[in-house]
Structures are given as C-alpha cells and as structure tokens.
Design a protein around this motif. Structure first.
Motif, PDB file in Angstrom:
ATOM      1  N   GLY A  12       6.245  -3.858  10.495  1.00 29.67           N
ATOM      2  CA  GLY A  12       4.792  -3.852  10.368  1.00 29.67           C
ATOM      3  C   GLY A  12       4.369  -3.205   9.069  1.00 29.67           C
ATOM      4  N   THR A  13       3.206  -3.599   8.572  1.00 29.58           N
ATOM      5  CA  THR A  13       2.746  -3.090   7.272  1.00 29.58           C
ATOM      6  C   THR A  13       1.281  -2.661   7.305  1.00 29.58           C
ATOM      7  N   GLY A  14       0.716  -2.464   8.492  1.00 30.53           N
ATOM      8  CA  GLY A  14      -0.706  -2.155   8.600  1.00 30.53           C
ATOM      9  C   GLY A  14      -1.014  -0.673   8.531  1.00 30.53           C
ATOM     10  N   PHE A  15      -2.198  -0.329   9.054  1.00 28.31           N
ATOM     11  CA  PHE A  15      -2.711   1.034   8.984  1.00 28.31           C
ATOM     12  C   PHE A  15      -1.782   2.040   9.653  1.00 28.31           C
ATOM     13  N   ARG A  16      -1.300   1.713  10.863  1.00 32.66           N
ATOM     14  CA  ARG A  16      -0.441   2.654  11.569  1.00 32.66           C
ATOM     15  C   ARG A  16       0.878   2.872  10.844  1.00 32.66           C
ATOM     16  N   THR A  17       1.421   1.825  10.245  1.00 27.92           N
ATOM     17  CA  THR A  17       2.621   1.993   9.438  1.00 27.92           C
ATOM     18  C   THR A  17       2.359   2.984   8.309  1.00 27.92           C
ATOM     19  N   GLY A  18       1.201   2.849   7.674  1.00 31.19           N
ATOM     20  CA  GLY A  18       0.862   3.771   6.596  1.00 31.19           C
ATOM     21  C   GLY A  18       0.825   5.213   7.052  1.00 31.19           C
ATOM     22  N   LEU A  19       0.302   5.462   8.264  1.00 37.19           N
ATOM     23  CA  LEU A  19       0.273   6.828   8.790  1.00 37.19           C
ATOM     24  C   LEU A  19       1.677   7.407   8.912  1.00 37.19           C
ATOM     25  N   PHE A  20       2.588   6.609   9.449  1.00 41.65           N
ATOM     26  CA  PHE A  20       3.963   7.093   9.628  1.00 41.65           C
ATOM     27  C   PHE A  20       4.677   7.255   8.292  1.00 41.65           C
ATOM     28  N   LEU A  21       4.424   6.354   7.345  1.00 38.30           N
ATOM     29  CA  LEU A  21       5.044   6.487   6.028  1.00 38.30           C
ATOM     30  C   LEU A  21       4.519   7.733   5.312  1.00 38.30           C
ATOM     31  N   ASP A  22       3.226   7.982   5.416  1.00 40.08           N
ATOM     32  CA  ASP A  22       2.665   9.198   4.820  1.00 40.08           C
ATOM     33  C   ASP A  22       3.261  10.447   5.467  1.00 40.08           C
ATOM     34  N   LEU A  23       3.399  10.414   6.797  1.00 38.02           N
ATOM     35  CA  LEU A  23       3.972  11.553   7.506  1.00 38.02           C
ATOM     36  C   LEU A  23       5.415  11.786   7.082  1.00 38.02           C
ATOM     37  N   ALA A  24       6.179  10.707   6.936  1.00 35.42           N
ATOM     38  CA  ALA A  24       7.576  10.842   6.505  1.00 35.42           C
ATOM     39  C   ALA A  24       7.665  11.513   5.146  1.00 35.42           C
ATOM     40  N   ALA A  25       6.711  11.218   4.255  1.00 39.95           N
ATOM     41  CA  ALA A  25       6.708  11.848   2.942  1.00 39.95           C
ATOM     42  C   ALA A  25       6.380  13.333   3.037  1.00 39.95           C
TER      43      ALA A  25
END
Length: 363
Positions: A12-25
């Motif tokens: 997935g590449t939507g909003f929720r994916t962005g939240l998890f990617l930001d959190l991983a960073a």
C-alpha cells in the motif's frame, strides 16, 4: 527495547502507509521497513522517495526482502484478497482497520484465513496513552464492576473496540438502537490541514446504544468529522458500581463513608525551561504511575506512541514471544458491531447482531 528491529514489509502507498513510514524513521531501533509494494512500481517509488526504503516490483519481490511481518494498508475492498494471498505464501500479516468492507467480506475472510492464526489487525485506540491509563484504572477495580461506557471520539469499529475493551465483553449478541441527525457544522481542519473555509456544512451525528446483556451497555456518539474537527470535543465516560471516570477525572467510593475525587495527571517534559525536550513522560493516578511512555526520547505524538506500541506487540507476536496484539477475530467482532450501528441508524430499527464463526476466538 533491546530486541532487533522488526523487519516490516508494506503493501500500500496511501496515507496510513505514510504514517508507518514516518514512524519507522523516528524509531529505527524499533522497525526496519524492508520494502513497499504499490499498485504500480511508480506509486511505490513515490511513496518511498527520500526515505531510503526499497520499492518492490511484486509480491514475490516484497517477500524476498524477508519481512517478519507484512503490513497491508490498501483500500478496504482490496484488503481481504491481499491478506489471503500473503497468508497463502506463509506470511504473518498486520492488516489495517477494518479487515473487510462488510459482513459477507468478514465471513469470507475468516473462512479463508481465520484458522491460520497468521493475521492481526492494526487497531490502536486502546493503546493511546490516556486511554491506556484510564483502562488501567478501570482494570484495577477502582470503579468497581464496569457496567456502562460512553465513547464520543471516533467512528464505528474503533469506538466499538473501546466499548468492548472497557466493558470486558466478548462476542455475545448485542442489541443496537441508533439515530442519525444531520445539522450544520463548520469543518475548519481536514487531513492536509486548515481548510480556510469557516462556512458550516451539513454533517451527520450518529448516536447509538449497544446492549450487551448482563446489565452492560455502550453509548456511541459520533459526528462525521469529529476525529479532526476542533469544534467537537472527545469524550470517554466509564461508569462502574463504585464510581465513574469522565475523561481524566475519577469519582469513586473508597470506603463506606469516603468519596474521593482524583485526576489522571500527565507529566509532559519540554515546557518552558525544561530542557529534556518535548515528550510525554508518564501518566499517574493518586500517586502511582498508570502509564509510562516506553519511547521517551523519540518525541512521539500520542497516536505515534499507540502505533509504536502496536508494532512492539506485533513484533513479539511474530517472533512467538508475546500474545496477539489485536486478533482478526476481535477486529471482525468490532466491525460487526460497527456495521450494526450503521444499519440501525440507516433504518431507524433495532438491530441484533448474530453469533459468527469467529465468536469462540474472541477473548
């Protein structure tokens, strides 16, 4: 916190994916994203741009990065097929809420993967710091037997997870009565930020009562944009046989002639001349800590603390070192209740839920 980072693949590449990617960073010691798969390679490339994360070409390529767990964050109509395919490949899955769009979809998904024990759902509302602290107060018995819970903060399946969590109910049938009223309300904040538009527009408020039997009831009260709208407050009321919690304030019977009024106290660093940095430290009640931030130093918002907690629990579960964080059966039951609220509001008639195939697996 000393465990190796969770190796997390993402579909997935939507909003929720962005939240998890930001959190991983923000917490690289906790999670390492091994790859992201989108509907196209271009969408995956756009999602990972500047993040140092690989865009996968296909499911085989994503699984080839050896993730311990795969997050499925795609539109709800597409999620069951993706989850089923991943489980068929032997993957452990953390799928977004809700796990399927409707009751037929829930039944089909459970029939396909329920018995595998390989699917968890990314429900984090009981893990928000203040909610977790309130739940600890309730579980410590300070309110006596919890008999009624009111939630006004979030929609259907999230709210029902909170209702069931505080009431301690499983998958018994429930009777739902609901009404929906549309009135004007300004909506100044959307997902991207301030809208710049102060004009009220029609928005629907749904109020429902959920009778679980045995004297335990839930009240659901939600206005369409309430999760982000600063013109609508959030409210949690927990009533028990010995007292009541309203948000962070508790009134309780301490003994036969003593009524105590106390508050949950949040310790937040970084204010004024506090040089520790902006962070939630702990939440205490009557002189003892009922929630301690496991991620102090990472500067996480409350929602990020909840998501990070979910990932820690999912990591331990994936490694066979901990219990299920939020099993598919629990998510299916909460969505079943949410669908009943929606149907009762739509028809104006009471709805009684059915006992479904996942009922025996609901804690």
């Amino acid at each position: 916190m000393d465990a190796a980072p969770l190796r997390l693949g993402v579909v997935g590449t939507g909003f929720r994916t962005g939240l998890f990617l930001d959190l991983a960073a923000r917490v690289p010691h906790l999670v390492e994203v091994t790859g992201v798969l989108g509907r196209s390679h271009a969408s995956a490339e756009a999602a990972v741009a500047g993040r140092g994360v690989r865009a996968a070409d296909d499911l085989t390529g994503l699984l080839g990065t050896s993730p311990e767990l795969v997050l499925v964050a795609v539109p709800v109509a597409a999620a069951p097929a993706v989850v089923t395919e991943l489980v068929a490949h032997g993957a452990r899955v953390l799928t977004e809420t809700p796990p399927a769009p409707d009751l037929d979809g829930l039944r089909a998904l459970w029939a396909a993967v329920g018995a595998t024990g390989r699917v968890q759902v990314a429900e984090q509302y009981l893990l928000f710091p203040h909610t977790a602290a309130r739940l600890q107060v309730a579980r410590d018995g300070l309110l006596g037997d919890v008999t009624s819970v009111q939630v006004s903060s979030t929609q259907t399946y999230h709210a029902t997870s909170v209702l069931r969590g505080f009431l301690g109910v499983g998958a018994q049938t429930a009777r739902v009565v609901a009404t929906a009223t549309t009135t004007p309300l300004a909506d100044p904040v959307a997902r991207p930020g301030w809208t710049g538009d102060p004009a009220p527009r029609p928005q629907t408020t749904t109020v429902a009562t959920v009778d679980f039997g045995d004297g335990r009831t839930g009240l659901y009260d939600f206005t369409q944009t309430q999760t982000r709208n600063p013109l609508r407050t959030r409210r949690l009321v927990v009533r028990g046989s010995l007292g009541e919690l309203v948000e962070d304030r508790v009134v309780r019977l301490a003994d036969a002639t003593t009524v105590l009024t106390s508050s949950l106290e949040r310790r937040q660093t970084g204010h004024q001349q506090d040089v520790q940095g902006l962070d939630l430290d702990q939440i205490s009640f009557e002189g003892r800590v009922v929630f301690r931030n496991p991620f102090v130093g990472s500067r996480l918002s409350d929602e990020e603390v909840a998501l990070a907690t979910l990932l820690v629990q999912a990591r331990d579960w994936a490694r066979g070192a901990g219990p299920e964080p939020y099993a598919l059966a629990a998510a299916a039951q909460d969505h079943l209740l949410g669908l009943a609220i929606t149907e009762a509001a739509r028809t104006g008639q009471p709805v009684t839920t059915t006992r479904e195939a996942w009922a025996d697996a609901v804690a």
